[in-house]
Design an enzyme around this catalytic site. Structure first.
Site, PDB file in Angstrom:
ATOM      1  N   ARG A 145       0.862  -1.179   0.000  1.00  0.00           N
ATOM      2  CA  ARG A 145       0.000   0.000   0.000  1.00  0.00           C
ATOM      3  C   ARG A 145       0.904   1.236   0.000  1.00  0.00           C
ATOM      4  O   ARG A 145       2.045   1.183   0.471  1.00  0.00           O
ATOM      5  CB  ARG A 145      -0.879   0.035   1.253  1.00  0.00           C
ATOM      6  CG  ARG A 145      -1.827  -1.151   1.417  1.00  0.00           C
ATOM      7  CD  ARG A 145      -2.606  -1.027   2.723  1.00  0.00           C
ATOM      8  NE  ARG A 145      -3.583  -2.101   2.890  1.00  0.00           N
ATOM      9  CZ  ARG A 145      -3.365  -3.210   3.577  1.00  0.00           C
ATOM     10  NH1 ARG A 145      -2.194  -3.406   4.174  1.00  0.00           N
ATOM     11  NH2 ARG A 145      -4.306  -4.135   3.679  1.00  0.00           N
ATOM     12  N   LYS A 169      -2.409  -1.672   7.682  1.00  0.00           N
ATOM     13  CA  LYS A 169      -3.628  -1.063   8.207  1.00  0.00           C
ATOM     14  C   LYS A 169      -3.809  -1.404   9.682  1.00  0.00           C
ATOM     15  O   LYS A 169      -3.482  -2.499  10.119  1.00  0.00           O
ATOM     16  CB  LYS A 169      -4.843  -1.557   7.406  1.00  0.00           C
ATOM     17  CG  LYS A 169      -5.043  -0.850   6.088  1.00  0.00           C
ATOM     18  CD  LYS A 169      -6.372  -1.258   5.467  1.00  0.00           C
ATOM     19  CE  LYS A 169      -6.657  -0.462   4.207  1.00  0.00           C
ATOM     20  NZ  LYS A 169      -7.945  -0.837   3.600  1.00  0.00           N
ATOM     21  N   HIS A 240      -2.158   2.510  -5.958  1.00  0.00           N
ATOM     22  CA  HIS A 240      -2.863   1.275  -5.601  1.00  0.00           C
ATOM     23  C   HIS A 240      -3.006   0.345  -6.801  1.00  0.00           C
ATOM     24  O   HIS A 240      -3.165  -0.871  -6.638  1.00  0.00           O
ATOM     25  CB  HIS A 240      -4.246   1.617  -5.031  1.00  0.00           C
ATOM     26  CG  HIS A 240      -4.761   0.593  -4.064  1.00  0.00           C
ATOM     27  ND1 HIS A 240      -4.147   0.348  -2.843  1.00  0.00           N
ATOM     28  CD2 HIS A 240      -5.807  -0.268  -4.123  1.00  0.00           C
ATOM     29  CE1 HIS A 240      -4.820  -0.591  -2.198  1.00  0.00           C
ATOM     30  NE2 HIS A 240      -5.814  -0.988  -2.958  1.00  0.00           N
ATOM     31  N   ARG A 243      -0.542  -2.363  -6.721  1.00  0.00           N
ATOM     32  CA  ARG A 243      -0.890  -3.426  -5.759  1.00  0.00           C
ATOM     33  C   ARG A 243      -1.867  -4.416  -6.394  1.00  0.00           C
ATOM     34  O   ARG A 243      -1.712  -5.631  -6.269  1.00  0.00           O
ATOM     35  CB  ARG A 243      -1.486  -2.775  -4.516  1.00  0.00           C
ATOM     36  CG  ARG A 243      -1.864  -3.740  -3.392  1.00  0.00           C
ATOM     37  CD  ARG A 243      -2.205  -2.899  -2.161  1.00  0.00           C
ATOM     38  NE  ARG A 243      -3.038  -3.585  -1.196  1.00  0.00           N
ATOM     39  CZ  ARG A 243      -2.570  -4.378  -0.234  1.00  0.00           C
ATOM     40  NH1 ARG A 243      -1.273  -4.609  -0.148  1.00  0.00           N
ATOM     41  NH2 ARG A 243      -3.389  -4.941   0.626  1.00  0.00           N
ATOM     42  N   HIS A 266      -4.168  -9.197   3.902  1.00  0.00           N
ATOM     43  CA  HIS A 266      -5.616  -9.225   4.111  1.00  0.00           C
ATOM     44  C   HIS A 266      -5.964 -10.175   5.240  1.00  0.00           C
ATOM     45  O   HIS A 266      -5.349 -11.228   5.389  1.00  0.00           O
ATOM     46  CB  HIS A 266      -6.341  -9.704   2.851  1.00  0.00           C
ATOM     47  CG  HIS A 266      -6.441  -8.665   1.787  1.00  0.00           C
ATOM     48  ND1 HIS A 266      -6.760  -8.955   0.493  1.00  0.00           N
ATOM     49  CD2 HIS A 266      -6.257  -7.322   1.821  1.00  0.00           C
ATOM     50  CE1 HIS A 266      -6.782  -7.851  -0.228  1.00  0.00           C
ATOM     51  NE2 HIS A 266      -6.473  -6.845   0.564  1.00  0.00           N
ATOM     52  N   TYR A 275      -7.266 -22.730   7.775  1.00  0.00           N
ATOM     53  CA  TYR A 275      -6.096 -22.440   6.963  1.00  0.00           C
ATOM     54  C   TYR A 275      -4.825 -22.855   7.688  1.00  0.00           C
ATOM     55  O   TYR A 275      -4.686 -22.658   8.889  1.00  0.00           O
ATOM     56  CB  TYR A 275      -5.999 -20.935   6.652  1.00  0.00           C
ATOM     57  CG  TYR A 275      -7.000 -20.469   5.648  1.00  0.00           C
ATOM     58  CD1 TYR A 275      -7.126 -21.107   4.426  1.00  0.00           C
ATOM     59  CD2 TYR A 275      -7.820 -19.375   5.916  1.00  0.00           C
ATOM     60  CE1 TYR A 275      -8.038 -20.667   3.493  1.00  0.00           C
ATOM     61  CE2 TYR A 275      -8.735 -18.925   4.995  1.00  0.00           C
ATOM     62  CZ  TYR A 275      -8.844 -19.574   3.769  1.00  0.00           C
ATOM     63  OH  TYR A 275      -9.755 -19.144   2.852  1.00  0.00           O
TER      64      TYR A 275
END
Length: 298
Positions: A145, A169, A240, A243, A266, A275
């Site tokens: 980002r 983030k 962006h 990305r 994410h 997972y």
């Protein structure tokens, strides 16, 4: 190929009459779905609408372009039509499956050729030339980002190990692989960086302006805008976009969907928590193996 994969391949080739290029694309899409389901602990024949919907949403979330999303959706539907045709399942879990709604603000995806044109447009004879090359290589090479890019700290870049620590983030830190190409151009930029009179508060910041201060988000947007114009590209491109292009190109070259999600930082949006952990070495190898720029000579 496993037996079921071979059966599906023969079905597409002889009964559906697909061209070799389309056939290869469908099989690549099927491998992505199979890997996603395997990570989720679900057999392909047991997949429900809900888990397939999660797969489609994840593809949208990582920024894959609309055309590729449509093809992947078509591939999924084709596979489950095949299972019904072979009497392996009774109900079609893809019947209500639709492409996720994509807002108008989703940036376009650049082709590899357009990325090359942007890099070629960088004037390396200018004082900021090598810095701008390192910026583009790092954004596109690692899918950062713009906020992560401007806050990159030299002390958080581990070149020998091939990764960097970025602040994402919500002030969450994550390890992001650095490709050999990115490391090369960061090293070249650092030679120019040493010539600057650096502000004390920005002494550890990697990318600086000519006054030795940290670059702002607006400056990165301006750098990208100027390079895109110089390259003669008419698409609406922002930082962006690199990305999204990073994610799309990895996916289209065969990278694992879960690995791409990890690389982008994410959070998992699926309902399952099955997972497996993917370590940093696997993620770094994903970039080296599947990123277009790493398939060329530096």
């Amino acid at each position: 190929m496993q037996h079921s994969d071979t059966e599906y391949y023969m079905y597409l080739k002889f009964e559906k009459g697909l061209s070799q290029n389309t056939l290869d694309a469908y099989m690549l899409d099927f491998s992505k779905l199979a890997a996603f389901l395997s990570d989720s602990g679900v057999e392909t024949e047991a997949a429900t609408y809900e888990i397939l919907h999660d797969f489609v949403i994840e593809i949208s979330e990582i920024g894959v372009n609309i055309r590729t999303q449509a093809r992947i959706l078509s591939s999924i539907k084709s596979y489950y039509h095949f299972l019904i045709y072979k009497n392996k399942i009774e109900n079609d879990p893809t019947e209500l499956l639709e492409s996720p709604k994509i807002g108008l603000r989703l940036p376009e995806v650049l082709s590899v050729e357009e990325i090359d044109a942007i890099i070629t447009a960088i004037d390396l004879s200018k004082s900021e030339g090598h810095r701008n090359r390192a910026i583009i290589e790092t954004m596109y090479g690692s899918g950062l980002r713009v906020s992560e890019l401007v806050n990159l700290q030299m002390s958080n870049i581990y070149k020998e190990e091939g990764y960097m620590l970025v602040l994402g983030k919500g002030s969450k830190q994550r390890l992001v692989p650095l490709s050999p190409t990115s490391i090369l151009h960061i090293n070249i930029w650092e030679k120019d960086r040493k010539k600057l009179k650096i502000r004390s508060e920005d002494i550890d910041i990697l990318f600086l302006n000519r006054r030795g201060a940290k670059l702002t988000r607006a400056m990165i947007f301006e750098i990208v805008k100027t390079l895109v114009q110089s390259a003669g590209i008419t698409k609406k491109v922002s930082p962006h976009t690199f990305r999204h292009s990073f994610a799309t190109h990895l996916l289209e070259n065969g990278a694992n969907l879960r690995a791409i999600q990890q690389l982008l930082g994410h959070e998992s949006i699926t309902t399952t928590e099955l997972y497996t952990h993917i370590d940093i070495n696997f993620l770094r190898q994903t970039i080296i193996d599947f990123h277009p720029l790493n398939k060329k000579k530096i």
